[in-house]
Motif scaffolding. Structure first.
Motif, PDB file in Angstrom:
ATOM      1  N   UNK A  69      47.342  14.015  89.224  1.00 19.54           N
ATOM      2  CA  UNK A  69      46.918  15.407  89.152  1.00 19.54           C
ATOM      3  C   UNK A  69      47.288  16.004  90.500  1.00 19.54           C
ATOM      4  N   UNK A  70      47.953  17.160  90.477  1.00 18.18           N
ATOM      5  CA  UNK A  70      48.492  17.756  91.690  1.00 18.18           C
ATOM      6  C   UNK A  70      47.943  19.173  91.840  1.00 18.18           C
ATOM      7  N   UNK A  71      47.237  19.399  92.939  1.00 16.95           N
ATOM      8  CA  UNK A  71      46.697  20.728  93.196  1.00 16.95           C
ATOM      9  C   UNK A  71      47.223  21.209  94.543  1.00 16.95           C
ATOM     10  N   UNK A  72      47.630  22.480  94.556  1.00 16.57           N
ATOM     11  CA  UNK A  72      48.214  23.057  95.762  1.00 16.57           C
ATOM     12  C   UNK A  72      47.547  24.390  96.065  1.00 16.57           C
ATOM     13  N   UNK A 118      49.541  23.503 101.153  1.00 13.01           N
ATOM     14  CA  UNK A 118      48.735  22.286 101.183  1.00 13.01           C
ATOM     15  C   UNK A 118      48.698  21.698  99.776  1.00 13.01           C
ATOM     16  N   UNK A 119      48.501  20.377  99.722  1.00 16.72           N
ATOM     17  CA  UNK A 119      48.550  19.674  98.441  1.00 16.72           C
ATOM     18  C   UNK A 119      47.618  18.469  98.459  1.00 16.72           C
ATOM     19  N   UNK A 120      47.067  18.185  97.284  1.00 15.93           N
ATOM     20  CA  UNK A 120      46.401  16.906  97.021  1.00 15.93           C
ATOM     21  C   UNK A 120      47.039  16.349  95.756  1.00 15.93           C
ATOM     22  N   UNK A 121      47.561  15.145  95.851  1.00 15.22           N
ATOM     23  CA  UNK A 121      48.059  14.411  94.689  1.00 15.22           C
ATOM     24  C   UNK A 121      47.068  13.275  94.444  1.00 15.22           C
ATOM     25  N   UNK A 122      46.382  13.332  93.317  1.00 18.77           N
ATOM     26  CA  UNK A 122      45.371  12.343  92.979  1.00 18.77           C
ATOM     27  C   UNK A 122      45.911  11.393  91.922  1.00 18.77           C
ATOM     28  N   UNK A 123      45.955  10.088  92.213  1.00 20.71           N
ATOM     29  CA  UNK A 123      46.399   9.146  91.188  1.00 20.71           C
ATOM     30  C   UNK A 123      45.397   9.093  90.038  1.00 20.71           C
ATOM     31  N   UNK A 124      45.912   8.987  88.826  1.00 24.82           N
ATOM     32  CA  UNK A 124      45.081   8.827  87.636  1.00 24.82           C
ATOM     33  C   UNK A 124      45.317   7.412  87.131  1.00 24.82           C
ATOM     34  N   UNK A 125      44.265   6.608  87.168  1.00 26.27           N
ATOM     35  CA  UNK A 125      44.379   5.192  86.835  1.00 26.27           C
ATOM     36  C   UNK A 125      43.500   4.902  85.627  1.00 26.27           C
ATOM     37  N   UNK A 126      44.106   4.305  84.611  1.00 22.17           N
ATOM     38  CA  UNK A 126      43.396   3.919  83.389  1.00 22.17           C
ATOM     39  C   UNK A 126      43.778   2.475  83.065  1.00 22.17           C
ATOM     40  N   UNK A 127      42.787   1.653  82.783  1.00 23.13           N
ATOM     41  CA  UNK A 127      43.013   0.224  82.477  1.00 23.13           C
ATOM     42  C   UNK A 127      43.794  -0.458  83.596  1.00 23.13           C
ATOM     43  N   UNK A 128      43.449  -0.104  84.826  1.00 25.15           N
ATOM     44  CA  UNK A 128      44.069  -0.663  86.020  1.00 25.15           C
ATOM     45  C   UNK A 128      45.572  -0.384  86.108  1.00 25.15           C
ATOM     46  N   UNK A 129      46.002   0.690  85.442  1.00 25.15           N
ATOM     47  CA  UNK A 129      47.402   1.091  85.479  1.00 25.15           C
ATOM     48  C   UNK A 129      47.490   2.549  85.924  1.00 25.15           C
ATOM     49  N   UNK A 130      48.369   2.822  86.856  1.00 23.90           N
ATOM     50  CA  UNK A 130      48.602   4.200  87.258  1.00 23.90           C
ATOM     51  C   UNK A 130      49.371   4.883  86.137  1.00 23.90           C
ATOM     52  N   UNK A 131      48.757   5.917  85.541  1.00 21.07           N
ATOM     53  CA  UNK A 131      49.397   6.604  84.423  1.00 21.07           C
ATOM     54  C   UNK A 131      49.939   7.973  84.821  1.00 21.07           C
ATOM     55  N   UNK A 132      49.520   8.470  85.991  1.00 22.09           N
ATOM     56  CA  UNK A 132      50.009   9.773  86.416  1.00 22.09           C
ATOM     57  C   UNK A 132      49.295  10.268  87.651  1.00 22.09           C
ATOM     58  N   UNK A 187      39.405  24.527  93.788  1.00 21.31           N
ATOM     59  CA  UNK A 187      40.377  25.580  94.047  1.00 21.31           C
ATOM     60  C   UNK A 187      41.789  25.049  93.985  1.00 21.31           C
ATOM     61  N   UNK A 188      42.672  25.813  93.356  1.00 19.79           N
ATOM     62  CA  UNK A 188      44.081  25.429  93.257  1.00 19.79           C
ATOM     63  C   UNK A 188      44.897  26.632  92.819  1.00 19.79           C
ATOM     64  N   UNK A 189      45.845  27.030  93.658  1.00 22.43           N
ATOM     65  CA  UNK A 189      46.790  28.085  93.263  1.00 22.43           C
ATOM     66  C   UNK A 189      47.771  27.563  92.226  1.00 22.43           C
ATOM     67  N   UNK A 190      48.239  26.335  92.437  1.00 17.66           N
ATOM     68  CA  UNK A 190      49.194  25.698  91.537  1.00 17.66           C
ATOM     69  C   UNK A 190      48.587  24.375  91.089  1.00 17.66           C
ATOM     70  N   UNK A 191      48.690  24.095  89.793  1.00 18.28           N
ATOM     71  CA  UNK A 191      48.102  22.887  89.214  1.00 18.28           C
ATOM     72  C   UNK A 191      49.133  22.255  88.291  1.00 18.28           C
ATOM     73  N   UNK A 192      49.388  20.964  88.464  1.00 15.47           N
ATOM     74  CA  UNK A 192      50.273  20.236  87.553  1.00 15.47           C
ATOM     75  C   UNK A 192      49.713  18.846  87.292  1.00 15.47           C
ATOM     76  N   UNK A 193      50.151  18.271  86.191  1.00 14.44           N
ATOM     77  CA  UNK A 193      49.871  16.869  85.885  1.00 14.44           C
ATOM     78  C   UNK A 193      51.210  16.207  85.617  1.00 14.44           C
ATOM     79  N   UNK A 194      51.471  15.132  86.343  1.00 18.66           N
ATOM     80  CA  UNK A 194      52.658  14.314  86.120  1.00 18.66           C
ATOM     81  C   UNK A 194      52.209  13.007  85.493  1.00 18.66           C
ATOM     82  N   UNK A 195      52.912  12.579  84.461  1.00 16.13           N
ATOM     83  CA  UNK A 195      52.656  11.278  83.856  1.00 16.13           C
ATOM     84  C   UNK A 195      53.821  10.359  84.177  1.00 16.13           C
ATOM     85  N   UNK A 196      53.538   9.074  84.339  1.00 15.19           N
ATOM     86  CA  UNK A 196      54.581   8.120  84.701  1.00 15.19           C
ATOM     87  C   UNK A 196      54.747   7.067  83.625  1.00 15.19           C
TER      88      UNK A 196
END
Length: 163
Positions: A129-132, A113-127, A37-46
């Motif tokens: 996922x944010x659900x609210x 309310x929010x959950x920000x989940x780190x996305x890690x690939x090849x042991x690097x934080x790449x972004x 469930x998520x009213x608002x969904x975004x993906x941030x890349x770093x």
């Protein structure tokens, strides 16, 4: 445990057909909404080398457009998500206001309310996922569901988005 096989099958079909970032992240958004469930969904890349982040996808382009970059904001949220590679969870607008300058806008969208989940690939934080959603929505059980159901699909969505 809740059966998410139908939502995962739908994600599998959508991600297999995805041609680019928008379709890949839309597939992830649909899975997030169907499973947790998520009213608002975004993906941030770093881009840590250049010290910037960008919103790569949004379910609300009017209030949260996916354009441009912004400097990475160092602070308690950064320490949790980037350094510890842990989920950031807040279940009240008061807790959200401690780390997000745009908490008033978040609140007007019906999200406390929010959950920000780190996305890690090849042991690097790449972004992240944010659900609210509404106040108190992301219970420990739902946060565990995010971890179990969305972690691998989020990585796959980023890889598909990268081409």
């Amino acid at each position: 445990m809740t059966d998410h096989s139908a939502a995962l099958a739908s994600f599998d079909k959508a991600i297999a057909a995805a041609k680019g970032a928008d379709e890949a992240f839309k597939a992830l958004q649909d899975l997030a909404r169907a499973s947790v469930g998520a009213k608002l969904f975004t993906v941030m890349l770093v881009d840590m080398a250049n010290d910037v982040s960008r919103r790569a996808y949004t379910s609300d382009p009017e209030n949260y457009p996916a354009s441009g970059t912004k400097p990475i904001n160092y602070g308690p949220w950064f320490d949790i998500v980037h350094k510890q590679r842990a989920f950031f969870v807040a279940n009240t607008i008061e807790d959200i206001s401690k780390v997000f300058f745009d908490h008033e806008l978040i609140n007007t969208l019906g999200c406390q309310s929010v959950v920000n989940m780190p996305i890690i690939i090849r042991d690097e934080l790449v972004g992240t996922m944010n659900i609210l959603d509404v106040e108190g929505y992301y219970t420990p059980e739902r946060v565990e569901m995010v971890r179990e159901v969305l972690s691998i699909p989020a990585k796959l969505a980023v890889l598909v988005a990268r081409g």
